[in-house]
Design an enzyme around this catalytic site. Structure first.
Site, PDB file in Angstrom:
ATOM      1  N   THR A 128     -55.521 -58.813  54.243  1.00  0.00           N
ATOM      2  CA  THR A 128     -54.419 -58.055  53.639  1.00  0.00           C
ATOM      3  C   THR A 128     -54.725 -57.617  52.203  1.00  0.00           C
ATOM      4  O   THR A 128     -55.351 -58.351  51.437  1.00  0.00           O
ATOM      5  CB  THR A 128     -53.142 -58.934  53.641  1.00  0.00           C
ATOM      6  OG1 THR A 128     -52.911 -59.404  54.968  1.00  0.00           O
ATOM      7  CG2 THR A 128     -51.930 -58.166  53.159  1.00  0.00           C
ATOM      8  N   GLU A 365     -49.380 -63.119  60.047  1.00  0.00           N
ATOM      9  CA  GLU A 365     -50.128 -62.898  61.309  1.00  0.00           C
ATOM     10  C   GLU A 365     -49.570 -61.687  62.055  1.00  0.00           C
ATOM     11  O   GLU A 365     -49.554 -61.665  63.289  1.00  0.00           O
ATOM     12  CB  GLU A 365     -50.080 -64.141  62.201  1.00  0.00           C
ATOM     13  CG  GLU A 365     -50.670 -65.366  61.542  1.00  0.00           C
ATOM     14  CD  GLU A 365     -52.075 -65.698  61.999  1.00  0.00           C
ATOM     15  OE1 GLU A 365     -52.592 -65.051  62.933  1.00  0.00           O
ATOM     16  OE2 GLU A 365     -52.665 -66.604  61.395  1.00  0.00           O
TER      17      GLU A 365
HETATM   18  C1  LIG Z   1     -47.234 -66.846  52.978  1.00  0.00           C
HETATM   19  C2  LIG Z   1     -48.141 -65.764  53.488  1.00  0.00           C
HETATM   20  C3  LIG Z   1     -49.456 -66.087  53.801  1.00  0.00           C
HETATM   21  C4  LIG Z   1     -50.344 -65.084  54.234  1.00  0.00           C
HETATM   22  N1  LIG Z   1     -51.659 -65.409  54.488  1.00  0.00           N
HETATM   23  C5  LIG Z   1     -52.549 -64.413  54.725  1.00  0.00           C
HETATM   24  C6  LIG Z   1     -53.955 -64.694  54.810  1.00  0.00           C
HETATM   25  O1  LIG Z   1     -54.385 -65.848  54.718  1.00  0.00           O
HETATM   26  N2  LIG Z   1     -54.808 -63.651  54.978  1.00  0.00           N
HETATM   27  C7  LIG Z   1     -54.384 -62.372  55.082  1.00  0.00           C
HETATM   28  O2  LIG Z   1     -55.214 -61.479  55.233  1.00  0.00           O
HETATM   29  N3  LIG Z   1     -53.053 -62.064  55.020  1.00  0.00           N
HETATM   30  C8  LIG Z   1     -52.141 -63.047  54.830  1.00  0.00           C
HETATM   31  N4  LIG Z   1     -50.795 -62.759  54.723  1.00  0.00           N
HETATM   32  C9  LIG Z   1     -50.356 -61.358  54.805  1.00  0.00           C
HETATM   33  C10 LIG Z   1     -49.505 -61.021  56.011  1.00  0.00           C
HETATM   34  O3  LIG Z   1     -50.263 -60.978  57.175  1.00  0.00           O
HETATM   35  C11 LIG Z   1     -48.785 -59.694  55.676  1.00  0.00           C
HETATM   36  O4  LIG Z   1     -47.794 -60.019  54.717  1.00  0.00           O
HETATM   37  C12 LIG Z   1     -48.175 -59.019  56.871  1.00  0.00           C
HETATM   38  O5  LIG Z   1     -49.165 -58.565  57.734  1.00  0.00           O
HETATM   39  C13 LIG Z   1     -47.269 -57.830  56.475  1.00  0.00           C
HETATM   40  O6  LIG Z   1     -47.838 -57.006  55.543  1.00  0.00           O
HETATM   41  P1  LIG Z   1     -46.997 -56.604  54.230  1.00  0.00           P
HETATM   42  O7  LIG Z   1     -46.518 -57.869  53.625  1.00  0.00           O
HETATM   43  O8  LIG Z   1     -47.822 -55.715  53.383  1.00  0.00           O
HETATM   44  O9  LIG Z   1     -45.736 -55.819  54.763  1.00  0.00           O
HETATM   45  P2  LIG Z   1     -45.639 -54.252  55.134  1.00  0.00           P
HETATM   46  O10 LIG Z   1     -46.734 -53.881  56.068  1.00  0.00           O
HETATM   47  O11 LIG Z   1     -45.487 -53.467  53.877  1.00  0.00           O
HETATM   48  O12 LIG Z   1     -44.272 -54.225  55.923  1.00  0.00           O
HETATM   49  C14 LIG Z   1     -42.994 -54.154  55.302  1.00  0.00           C
HETATM   50  C15 LIG Z   1     -41.949 -54.050  56.401  1.00  0.00           C
HETATM   51  O13 LIG Z   1     -42.148 -52.831  57.148  1.00  0.00           O
HETATM   52  C16 LIG Z   1     -42.309 -53.137  58.526  1.00  0.00           C
HETATM   53  N5  LIG Z   1     -43.289 -52.220  59.126  1.00  0.00           N
HETATM   54  C17 LIG Z   1     -44.507 -51.849  58.625  1.00  0.00           C
HETATM   55  N6  LIG Z   1     -45.104 -50.999  59.475  1.00  0.00           N
HETATM   56  C18 LIG Z   1     -44.282 -50.834  60.526  1.00  0.00           C
HETATM   57  C19 LIG Z   1     -44.347 -50.101  61.745  1.00  0.00           C
HETATM   58  N7  LIG Z   1     -45.380 -49.350  62.072  1.00  0.00           N
HETATM   59  N8  LIG Z   1     -43.278 -50.167  62.600  1.00  0.00           N
HETATM   60  C20 LIG Z   1     -42.201 -50.931  62.295  1.00  0.00           C
HETATM   61  N9  LIG Z   1     -42.090 -51.664  61.175  1.00  0.00           N
HETATM   62  C21 LIG Z   1     -43.110 -51.614  60.302  1.00  0.00           C
HETATM   63  C22 LIG Z   1     -42.806 -54.570  58.570  1.00  0.00           C
HETATM   64  O14 LIG Z   1     -42.515 -55.183  59.806  1.00  0.00           O
HETATM   65  C23 LIG Z   1     -42.022 -55.183  57.419  1.00  0.00           C
HETATM   66  O15 LIG Z   1     -40.745 -55.527  57.850  1.00  0.00           O
HETATM   67  C24 LIG Z   1     -49.892 -63.747  54.355  1.00  0.00           C
HETATM   68  C25 LIG Z   1     -48.546 -63.438  54.055  1.00  0.00           C
HETATM   69  C26 LIG Z   1     -47.691 -64.434  53.629  1.00  0.00           C
HETATM   70  C27 LIG Z   1     -46.266 -64.056  53.292  1.00  0.00           C
END
Ligand SMILES: Cc1cc2nc3c(=O)[nH]c(=O)nc-3n(C[C@H](O)[C@H](O)[C@H](O)COP(=O)(O)OP(=O)(O)OC[C@H]3O[C@@H](n4cnc5c(N)ncnc54)[C@H](O)[C@@H]3O)c2cc1C
Length: 385
Positions: A128, A365
């Site tokens: 991410t 995830e």
């Molecule tokens: C505590 C924690 C630990 C983590 N650990 C890791 C890790 O070890 N390694 C790693 O790589 N990542 C990690 N992550 C990242 C995690 O996988 C991402 O936060 C997640 O994939 C969502 O990305 P974002 O936060 O940028 O949200 P965004 O992608 O910006 O999404 C924001 C909102 O929009 C919605 N959305 C986005 N696109 C669409 C779509 N096409 N259709 C419908 N809805 C949509 C999402 O569902 C969400 O509700 C971690 C996150 C957290 C909170």
């Protein structure tokens, strides 16, 4: 109380009971500390290591448990029943262990895989980025070949445990293709110059497990740091489907833990001259909680079994089980707080912590919105064929 959960074998049932005992006796007393204390929970990790749970899903020939996904799920479920933030340590080791097993050279396996399998080192996974979350393939981190080495530049966010990990598996674009093609995986060792933890996030729960922002600035790694073929990182990341299913297992375990607390409380707490479990409103709440958990458990177990069988529906079931079981965890933990009334809102009872711990399961995830989208995509290809 021991319930036999269909479709477990006798051996799996015995394993589940053993892990439950370890979790209740040794991990549960540390759960509040893992939530509140800012320090990495080495003591709890040592307990998982000592009982050979950290490397449970890693290949046997490299010192791991070689367990099938359902058995891993049982361990994850039982640990999550008492401490949800700790449980994904088992699936993270299995995910990175599998990537090393599938794509690693003999040297990489010897250097890292044995130690992951024995639980001696904690790995981190950095996909991410601030501008690439759900749309992970739009990542901007680049790695450029320079003689015998690669120079990586970019920013990763939300990388779990990057500050204490022995190495971080960093996903970076190495060529101009779109989508997963052109993304390569690099093993970046702790202390590599140019690899900096720029921030540790302040978050809702699980404070002992750090979520880090990582800056890679002219971070030079040798050619031997490339894991698998150049541009083909995702070919070795089949494990992502498995770890997603295991997040469903975390949801089931956490929800079960909350139900256990709620049922006991409802039998002990008296209002209007009787235990509150005698009120129909509470009965309906508890019955719905138990039913949802059971449905989620069966879905997660089926996803595990299909994954082990390499069934064509395995991917779709992995998404279904992740979103369904973690939505159930959020609902059930919230309802558990309701059953305990004002005491549920206080830190004296674990349901307040459990409700906070449930939220992240719907986000990481792959968010639950994205999982639904993947299920719909699976349905489209199924009905097209
Ligand atoms: C505590 C924690 C630990 C983590 N650990 C890791 C890790 O070890 N390694 C790693 O790589 N990542 C990690 N992550 C990242 C995690 O996988 C991402 O936060 C997640 O994939 C969502 O990305 P974002 O936060 O940028 O949200 P965004 O992608 O910006 O999404 C924001 C909102 O929009 C919605 N959305 C986005 N696109 C669409 C779509 N096409 N259709 C419908 N809805 C949509 C999402 O569902 C969400 O509700 C971690 C996150 C957290 C909170």
């Amino acid at each position: 109380m021991h319930t036999n959960y269909y479709p477990l074998t006798e051996e799996q049932e015995l394993f589940r009971r053993t892990v439950r005992e370890i979790a209740e006796k040794k991990i549960a007393p540390l759960a509040a500390e893992i939530d509140e204390c800012d320090e990495f929970p080495w003591k709890a990790i040592e307990i998982l290591r000592e009982h050979e749970l950290l490397g449970l899903g890693c290949p046997e020939e490299y010192g791991g448990g070689g367990a099938d996904l359902l058995t891993c799920c049982l361990a994850v479920e039982e640990i999550a029943r008492v401490s949800a933030p700790l449980a994904p340590r088992i699936s993270a080791s299995a995910l990175i262990g599998e990537a090393l097993y599938l794509g690693g050279t003999k040297e990489q396996k010897e250097k890292y895989l044995y130690r992951i399998s024995r639980g001696e080192i904690i790995p981190a996974f950095a996909l991410t980025e601030p501008e690439a979350g759900s749309d992970a393939f739009s990542l901007r981190t680049r790695a450029v070949k320079d003689g015998d080495s690669w120079v990586i530049n970019g920013t990763k966010c939300f990388t779990t445990n990057a500050d204490i990990a022995e190495f971080t598996l960093v996903m970076a674009r190495t060529s101009g293709e779109k989508g997963p093609l052109g993304i390569s995986a690099f093993i970046v060792d702790k202390g590599t110059p140019g690899f900096t933890i720029s921030r540790v996030e302040r978050k809702m729960a699980g404070h002992g497990i750090h979520t880090c922002e990582v800056v890679l600035e002219d971070c030079r790694v040798p050619q031997e740091a490339l894991l698998g073929e150049e541009g083909m990182a995702f070919a070795n990341l089949e494990g992502l489907n498995k770890s997603r299913t295991l997040v469903g297992g975390v949801g089931v375990g956490l929800a079960q833990g909350a139900l256990d607390v709620a049922c006991r409380y409802a039998m002990e707490r008296h209002q209007f001259g009787r235990p509150i479990i005698r009120f129909q409103a509470i009965q309906i709440l508890l019955a719905d909680m138990a039913t949802k958990i059971e449905a989620a458990r069966q879905l997660v177990y089926k996803a595990c079994i299909l994954s082990d069988l390499k069934h064509p529906d395995a991917m779709m079931l992995s998404s279904m089980s992740k979103y369904y079981a973690t939505d159930v965890a959020m609902e059930v933990t919230t309802d558990a707080v309701q059953v305990l009334g004002g005491y549920g809102y206080m830190k004296d009872y674990p349901v307040e912590r459990m409700m906070r711990e449930a939220k992240v399961l719907q986000i990481f995830e792959g968010t639950n919105q994205i999982q639904r989208f993947l299920v719909a995509r699976g349905l489209q290809s199924k009905y097209l064929s």
